[in-house]
Structure formats: C-alpha cells, structure tokens
Scaffold this active site. Structure first.
Site, PDB file in Angstrom:
ATOM      1  N   SER A 202      -9.683   1.492   3.230  1.00 30.77           N
ATOM      2  CA  SER A 202      -8.885   2.304   2.336  1.00 30.77           C
ATOM      3  C   SER A 202      -7.807   1.509   1.583  1.00 30.77           C
ATOM      4  O   SER A 202      -7.238   2.007   0.617  1.00 30.77           O
ATOM      5  CB  SER A 202      -8.192   3.407   3.130  1.00 30.77           C
ATOM      6  OG  SER A 202      -7.263   2.846   4.048  1.00 30.77           O
TER       7      SER A 202
ATOM      8  N   SER B 107      -9.645  -0.836   7.464  1.00 30.62           N
ATOM      9  CA  SER B 107      -9.116  -0.708   6.102  1.00 30.62           C
ATOM     10  C   SER B 107      -8.383  -1.911   5.539  1.00 30.62           C
ATOM     11  O   SER B 107      -8.050  -1.914   4.357  1.00 30.62           O
ATOM     12  CB  SER B 107      -8.191   0.503   6.016  1.00 30.62           C
ATOM     13  OG  SER B 107      -8.966   1.646   5.876  1.00 30.62           O
TER      14      SER B 107
ATOM     15  N   LYS C 101       0.852  -1.205   0.000  1.00 28.25           N
ATOM     16  CA  LYS C 101       0.000   0.000   0.000  1.00 28.25           C
ATOM     17  C   LYS C 101       0.881   1.246   0.000  1.00 28.25           C
ATOM     18  O   LYS C 101       1.900   1.291   0.711  1.00 28.25           O
ATOM     19  CB  LYS C 101      -0.890  -0.041   1.248  1.00 28.25           C
ATOM     20  CG  LYS C 101      -1.919   1.082   1.359  1.00 28.25           C
ATOM     21  CD  LYS C 101      -2.786   0.891   2.607  1.00 28.25           C
ATOM     22  CE  LYS C 101      -3.853   1.948   2.758  1.00 28.25           C
ATOM     23  NZ  LYS C 101      -4.687   1.747   3.972  1.00 28.25           N
TER      24      LYS C 101
HETATM   25  N1  GLN Z   1     -13.010   3.748   6.655  1.00 28.61           N
HETATM   26  C1  GLN Z   1     -12.419   4.226   7.864  1.00 28.61           C
HETATM   27  C2  GLN Z   1     -12.085   5.688   7.725  1.00 28.61           C
HETATM   28  O1  GLN Z   1     -12.405   6.230   6.733  1.00 28.61           O
HETATM   29  C3  GLN Z   1     -11.228   3.404   8.218  1.00 28.61           C
HETATM   30  C4  GLN Z   1     -10.049   3.742   7.422  1.00 28.61           C
HETATM   31  C5  GLN Z   1      -8.820   2.938   7.794  1.00 28.61           C
HETATM   32  O2  GLN Z   1      -8.907   1.922   8.471  1.00 28.61           O
HETATM   33  N2  GLN Z   1      -7.671   3.451   7.383  1.00 28.61           N
HETATM   34  O3  GLN Z   1     -11.529   6.283   8.572  1.00 28.61           O
END
Ligand code: GLN
Length: 500
Positions: free
Chosen positions: A157, A181, A82
């Site tokens: 994400s 995420s 990532k």
């Molecule tokens: N979807 C969550 C957010 O937008 C989690 C994102 C993540 O785990 N990086 O914060």
C-alpha cells in the site's frame, strides 16, 4: 550543478555535498520541487506537496550551518512521508474520504524524529485507503503509477512512497508494512524498502490498520541510505507500549562490514510454484552471488508459510474492523451531510466515507470475530500464526538470514487485479509471514525483466537483527549495479503518450 543532475543521487551523497558547501539545502529542495512539478502529474505519488514548509526548513538548515550550529543526521535531505502518519497542522488522510479533512494536532513520533534530524519533509504520499491493498489503486483520491512503466501499478500500500523515490522526487521516504506494504512496492519500483522488527520503530501517530502487525520503515535507493534512515526513526518510545526498549545500533557505521561465515537459507517453497520465471531466475542469480562471496547456502523449508495468506486475511481484517470503529462521523473527519438520527448518521457516514476494499475488510473482520465463528476463524488463525513463527525459529537455528523473492511477479498492469481481490491478496504471499512472525525483512533490487521492470530480492532476519539484515544486503549490493539504475521518466511519459 544543474537540478537534473542532483536528483537521483543518494541521501549520503547529498549530505556530503551539503557539508562541503557544494550546494545549499535550498538549492537541493528546489531541484526536487522542480522535478515533482514536472513529473508528478504523470506519476501522482503525492497527495500533498509542502513546498513552502520544505523551502522554509531548508533555509533554516542553511542558516544554522552558516552559523556553525550543530545539525541533525539528515540535515537538508528531502524525505517523503506516507499519508498514514500524523503530521501536526497538515492534512493526514490515509487516502480515505472519511479523513479527507482531518488535520492532526500532533506529529507521529517518526515525523518528530525526522524533524529533529533536520530532514526536509517534502510531502505526504499516496497509498491504498487505510493501507489496505497491494497496488495503491484503493486510494480514494488518485492512482499512483509505476515510474518504470506508467501503465503499471507501483505496488502497495505504500506505492506513493516507493514511486516517489523511484521517480527521484525524494531520495528517502517512509512507509508502513502490515503484510508487505513496504517490501512489495519497493520490489515493484526498483528501490530498497525495509520492514523493521515489530517493536523496533514507534507507531505512535501511525493511523492503525492491524495493530499486531503494523510497522513503519524506510525506503531509499540503496542499503546505506536505508541504514541511515532506520537509525533516525528506530528506538523505544514511551508513547507506544509495543515499542521495545533496546538500544539502536549505528546501522550505517557497521553496514560495510561483511558477515564472516554467513549462512544463507533459500526458501524451497518460494521458488517452486506460482512464481514468475524471470523473478525466480533473478533470485537464483542472487543466491549465486552469495555463493561466490563464500556464504554457506542451503535450502530451507517453511512448511506452514502456505497458510500465511489465509491467516493474515483473518487476523488483519479482524484488527482493522476494531480499529476502524472510531470513524463514526463524530470524532474525526467526514460526516454525512444528511441523516435522520444518530444511528442513521453513523451508517451514512461510514457508507459514504469508506471505499469498497475497506468495507470488505470490516465485514470479513467483524464476521471472523463474531460469537460462533471466533474459534473457527480468529482463534484458528492465531494458532497458524504461532506455527509460522515456529517455522522461522527453526530455520534461524540453521541459518543467519533467509532469502527469496519479495513478490511473485513484477509490476502488474493498473486495473488488472482490481476485479479479483484474491489475485490482489496473492501479491503478498512471500511478505505476510514476516509480519505474522514479527521478524525483520528487506527488499532490494536484484534484476530487471526483459520488459525493463524491476525485480526485488527479499532477505529476512530474526527479531532485532536489522544490523545483520543490512550487512547481508549490502554484501550483495556491493557486487551488483541494480541499485544504480534510475527510471527514465521522460521516456516513460513519451511511451504512454505514443500508446495513447
Ligand atoms: N497488501 C496487504 C493488505 O492489503 C498488506 C498491506 C500492508 O502491508 N499495509 O492487507
């Protein structure tokens, strides 16, 4: 062996074939690069493909093997990373304009460990900007598509990493999980994703989003490969003071051992309201598999988990607003081309460099931390966080692992939730609590909808019980075939061109 029959296998299968001399690391990486070349224009999982670096590393592995030199545990296996992890001399953007031209002078500890394990780093994957989002649509550069249905989101994400594995662009990938995420995109893409306990994996060189919640973890096709990759990246690191000095078990060596007398808790609140009926059915079927295996299954309650989303969306933005203060046009990356004075330079740089969701989080976080609102919001959220942890502590006095759905719905359509941030935030309803409590969690495939979309089963375990988590997950996986299914990209591409 043809390239097409190579991709889609697991890392352990590749390692076996490489060790037996059935193929070379160069042939393997070539097969993956061809697959990426052919299909990534449709999936858009990668922000950067390092074909030269990957081929060079593969050749080095082949030469060292020929000389009989010792090789690392991932020797010759392609891994996608990532774009939130720093890679020395290689652009690291966090999918943000503000870091568009940022080239880190050092490797994240996880990247260094992958290199030391002789993995072949094949490229950097797309993500929501600064890991804020649940669909990967918040990337400043491109939208990643779900390999099972290219009109749908891969989740986020870490959507690029999940999609890269699901599309057979690499058998392994690395993501980060602040509120779900890793687990949510794993569920939506039909692969395995694991969020380790807070402190299990070093976050040195991970671009910070919410420092008290962020963890790095593996993606793979199955539980055994997940165990292999977790072992490589886990462990104490003097460069990350939140990493914990506990020995790392050999997860792979023990993963096949079933857990005798396993007690499984099913979260009552997570299978009632708001969950898609097909998801609920698949999770109930998974519960039945554990019953058949002789596990002691009972209902448990996490009464405060309903406050998870509101607490998370105070704590995470508060920390983000502080972490993101460093992007000022001086230290890193982007600077506005025209400005009047220093303050104007900061303002324009940040206005031009950050996307809408990141700005929303900075404003939410700054507000929640400001004098006069700190007690009402931030402090309150910390108290809620505490009671959520206590819910888990109580549950784990009764049961060994907790199971439920990973995401309330299967993959949603691209664009569907963009206009309504709250509906996007609700994707994380079953995942944020594990981050708030700091415990370990995994998502693994547990079925498909009528439309052929994957469904994920979430299993949670107490802090530093990744071994238990993996063994419990493997018990289920051995009884089912979901993890063997692969997305048919040719068909997915044909389906969109027909519709379009
Ligand atoms: N979807 C969550 C957010 O937008 C989690 C994102 C993540 O785990 N990086 O914060």
């Amino acid at each position: 062996m043809s390239g097409e029959s190579l991709v889609g296998r697991t890392a352990l299968e590749h390692l076996d074939a490489l060790a037996k001399g059935e193929l070379s690391a160069r042939e393997l990486v070539q097969a993956y690069l061809e697959r990426i070349e052919r299909f990534d224009g449709h999936v858009q999982a990668f922000l950067l493909v390092d074909a030269d670096g990957a081929v060079k590393k593969a050749a080095e592995v082949d030469e060292r093997r020929a000389r009989g030199e010792p090789l690392g545990p991932l020797a010759g296996v392609p891994v996608a990373v990532k774009d939130v992890l720093c890679t020395e001399g290689q652009r690291t953007t966090c999918a943000s304009r503000i870091l568009e031209n940022f080239i880190p002078p050092y490797d994240a500890t996880v990247v260094r460990k992958l290199k030391e394990a002789d993995a072949v780093l094949i490229g950097k994957t797309n993500m929501d900007e600064f890991a804020m989002g649940s669909s990967t649509e918040n990337s400043a550069f491109q939208v990643t598509r779900n390999p099972w249905d290219l009109t749908r989101a891969p989740g986020g994400s870490s959507g690029g990493s999940a999609a890269a594995v699901a599309a057979c662009f690499a058998p392994l990938a690395i993501g980060s999980d602040t509120g779900g995420s890793i687990r949510q995109p794993a569920a939506l893409c039909g692969v395995v994703g694991l969020k380790p306990t807070y402190g299990r994996v070093s976050r040195y060189g991970l671009v910070a989003f919410a420092s008290s919640l962020d963890q790095i973890g593996p993606f793979a096709f199955d539980v055994r490969d997940t165990a292999l990759l977790l072992k490589v990246i886990a462990g104490h690191d003097p460069l990350d003071s939140t990493s914990v000095a506990r020995s790392v078990p050999d997860y792979l060596a023990c993963v096949e051992e079933p857990l005798e007398g396993l007690k499984v808790g099913v979260v009552r609140e997570w299978l009632s309201e708001g969950v898609d009926p097909e998801v609920a059915t698949a999770v109930r079927d998974a519960v039945a598999v554990y019953e058949k295996l002789g596990a002691d299954v009972c209902d448990i309650s996490l009464p405060h988990s309903k406050y998870g989303i509101p607490a998370y969306y105070i704590v995470a933005p508060a920390e983000a607003s502080s972490n993101l203060a460093r992007y000022d046009g001086v230290h890193y990356g982007y600077r506005a081309a025209r400005y009047e004075d220093m303050i104007d330079m900061y303002c324009r740089t940040r206005a031009e460099g950050f996307g809408a969701e990141v700005k929303r989080r900075i404003m939410l976080g700054t507000y929640a931390l400001s004098a006069g609102y700190y007690d009402a919001y931030y402090l309150k959220a910390l108290k809620v966080r505490r009671v959520i942890r206590e819910d888990f502590d109580r549950a784990f006095e009764q049961v060994d692992v907790i199971i439920g759905p990973t995401s309330p719905t299967p993959a949603f359509r691209l664009g569907e939730r963009l206009a309504d941030p709250l509906s996007m935030y609700l994707s994380d309803i079953y995942t944020v609590t594990a981050n708030l409590a700091g415990i370990a969690g995994i998502s693994l495939p547990c079925g498909f909808t009528q439309d052929g979309l994957p469904i994920g089963l979430q299993i949670l375990a107490p802090p530093f019980e990744e071994e238990r988590l993996l063994r419990a997950a493997r018990m289920y996986e051995r009884e089912t075939e979901w993890h063997r299914r692969r997305a048919d990209l040719q068909q997915a591409v044909a389906a969109v061109s027909k519709a379009g």
